[in-house]
Design an enzyme around this catalytic site. Structure first.
Site, PDB file in Angstrom:
ATOM      1  N   SER A  49      46.309  35.981  40.974  1.00 38.72           N
ATOM      2  CA  SER A  49      45.402  34.836  40.822  1.00 38.72           C
ATOM      3  C   SER A  49      45.217  34.417  39.374  1.00 38.72           C
ATOM      4  CB  SER A  49      44.041  35.174  41.448  1.00 38.72           C
ATOM      5  OG  SER A  49      44.172  35.454  42.822  1.00 38.72           O
ATOM      6  N   GLY A  50      46.102  34.899  38.489  1.00 36.33           N
ATOM      7  CA  GLY A  50      45.992  34.518  37.082  1.00 36.33           C
ATOM      8  C   GLY A  50      45.286  35.551  36.230  1.00 36.33           C
ATOM      9  N   HIS A 109      41.160  44.498  40.362  1.00 34.50           N
ATOM     10  CA  HIS A 109      41.275  43.682  41.574  1.00 34.50           C
ATOM     11  C   HIS A 109      40.344  44.214  42.665  1.00 34.50           C
ATOM     12  CE1 HIS A 109      44.670  41.638  39.890  1.00 34.50           C
ATOM     13  NE2 HIS A 109      45.488  42.653  39.978  1.00 34.50           N
ATOM     14  N   SER A 139      52.880  34.037  45.895  1.00 29.66           N
ATOM     15  CA  SER A 139      53.041  34.796  44.660  1.00 29.66           C
ATOM     16  C   SER A 139      53.013  36.302  44.933  1.00 29.66           C
ATOM     17  CB  SER A 139      51.935  34.411  43.676  1.00 29.66           C
ATOM     18  OG  SER A 139      52.121  35.047  42.436  1.00 29.66           O
ATOM     19  N   THR A 228      48.144  30.515  25.316  1.00 31.91           N
ATOM     20  CA  THR A 228      48.024  31.033  26.690  1.00 31.91           C
ATOM     21  C   THR A 228      48.627  30.091  27.732  1.00 31.91           C
ATOM     22  OG1 THR A 228      45.790  30.103  26.943  1.00 31.91           O
ATOM     23  CG2 THR A 228      45.947  32.375  26.122  1.00 31.91           C
ATOM     24  N   LYS A 259      56.311  31.171  38.400  1.00 29.12           N
ATOM     25  CA  LYS A 259      56.217  29.710  38.237  1.00 29.12           C
ATOM     26  C   LYS A 259      54.900  29.272  37.605  1.00 29.12           C
ATOM     27  CE  LYS A 259      59.352  28.235  41.941  1.00 29.12           C
ATOM     28  NZ  LYS A 259      59.450  27.434  43.182  1.00 29.12           N
TER      29      LYS A 259
END
Length: 299
Positions: A49-50, A109, A139, A228, A259
């Protein structure tokens, strides 16, 4: 056989009702007994999720946008992952955090129920980054292809079934994003969206700086936005995870930074799968004010 060889591609292990990566689940007491400090900053996300993106942003904000300071070490050392443990391959997150000076940036997480109680007791600041579930599923599938401490994902069709049922590491995406969203009402928690950070990074980075009581000038903000960006991070060996052994992450199967876009799910979901996801979403997310953008154009 070395201690590191028996954790690869193992089935997930249940920890208090949540499926967990086998290697991480060993000696779970280290997590429950972990002691935070009031200055700790927790970066919390559902996988894919980044997390790494947000970690580098927070490190840059704390260092006033100084790029050279942020090159001091690899991201996994600057921002240790609390639950990480791969015997014989990596120092555990808990051990690394013991050596990390305050203020520590801690990545996790973990669902709310598994986070060590001391984080809540110390009222540690937390930043949660949420990403739309369809892109997360795609992802996560590619991540599991290259990350040998996770079980093999099978086909995309098989994987999506597991994802929708919450039978993947850390459990249900739906429950994760929803429970953390609700927690913001009772804890110092900044809840951000991947899609908004992608569309207007400067605006979201300002929110992060304000939350962390940092004042940054426009030049510093611009440096952070540039440093970033996905294009910069994908080529940066300090943050793109190419520093980890191939036995653990094989970038030839799928790069860690693949991506970094919004809407890639459309290249994988069939119409039936989209309908299936939407039906589960409607059922699981009823009654929440959370709203996700699945296409940057519709934001």
């Amino acid at each position: 056989m070395s201690a590191s060889e028996d954790v690869w591609r193992k089935d997930l292990k249940m920890i208090h009702g949540y499926p967990m990566i086998y290697a991480f689940a060993l000696n779970w007491e280290r997590i429950e007994e972990f002691q935070s400090t009031p200055g700790d900053i927790v970066i919390t996300t559902y996988p894919k999720s980044g997390t790494t993106w947000l970690s580098e942003i927070v490190d840059m904000v704390l260092n006033d946008g100084n790029v050279e300071k942020c090159k001091r070490d690899v991201i996994t050392s600057k921002v240790p992952m609390l639950e990480l443990s791969v015997p014989g391959i990596r120092i555990s997150g808990v051990e690394l955090l013991k050596k990390t000076p305050s203020p520590r940036i801690i990545k996790t997480h973990l669902p709310i129920d598994l986070l060590p109680k001391s984080f809540w007791e110390n009222k540690c600041k937390m930043i949660y980054l949420a990403r739309n579930g369809k892109d997360v599923a795609v992802s996560y599938y590619h991540f599991d292809l290259m990350n040998s401490i996770n079980p093999l994902p099978g086909t995309w069709e098989e994987y999506l079934e597991k994802f929708l049922a919450g039978n993947v590491a850390y459990g249900s995406w739906f429950d994760h994003v929803k429970s953390w969203w609700e927690k913001r009402e009772e804890h110092p928690l900044l809840y951000l969206y991947y899609e908004e950070l992608k569309q207007n990074p400067k605006k979201e980075i300002k929110k992060i700086a304000s939350f962390l009581d940092k004042t940054l000038d426009e030049e510093a903000l611009d440096r952070i936005v540039h440093h970033t960006s996905f294009e910069m991070m994908k080529e940066n060996p300090l943050v793109n995870y190419t520093h980890l052994p191939t036995a653990m992450m094989d970038h030839s199967k799928s790069p860690f930074m693949r991506k970094g876009i919004v809407g890639d799910w459309k290249n994988y979901f069939t119409m039936t799968q989209t309908e299936q996801f939407d039906a589960v979403y409607k059922k699981k997310m009823s009654g929440t004010t959370l709203e996700f953008c699945t296409d940057i154009q519709s934001a």
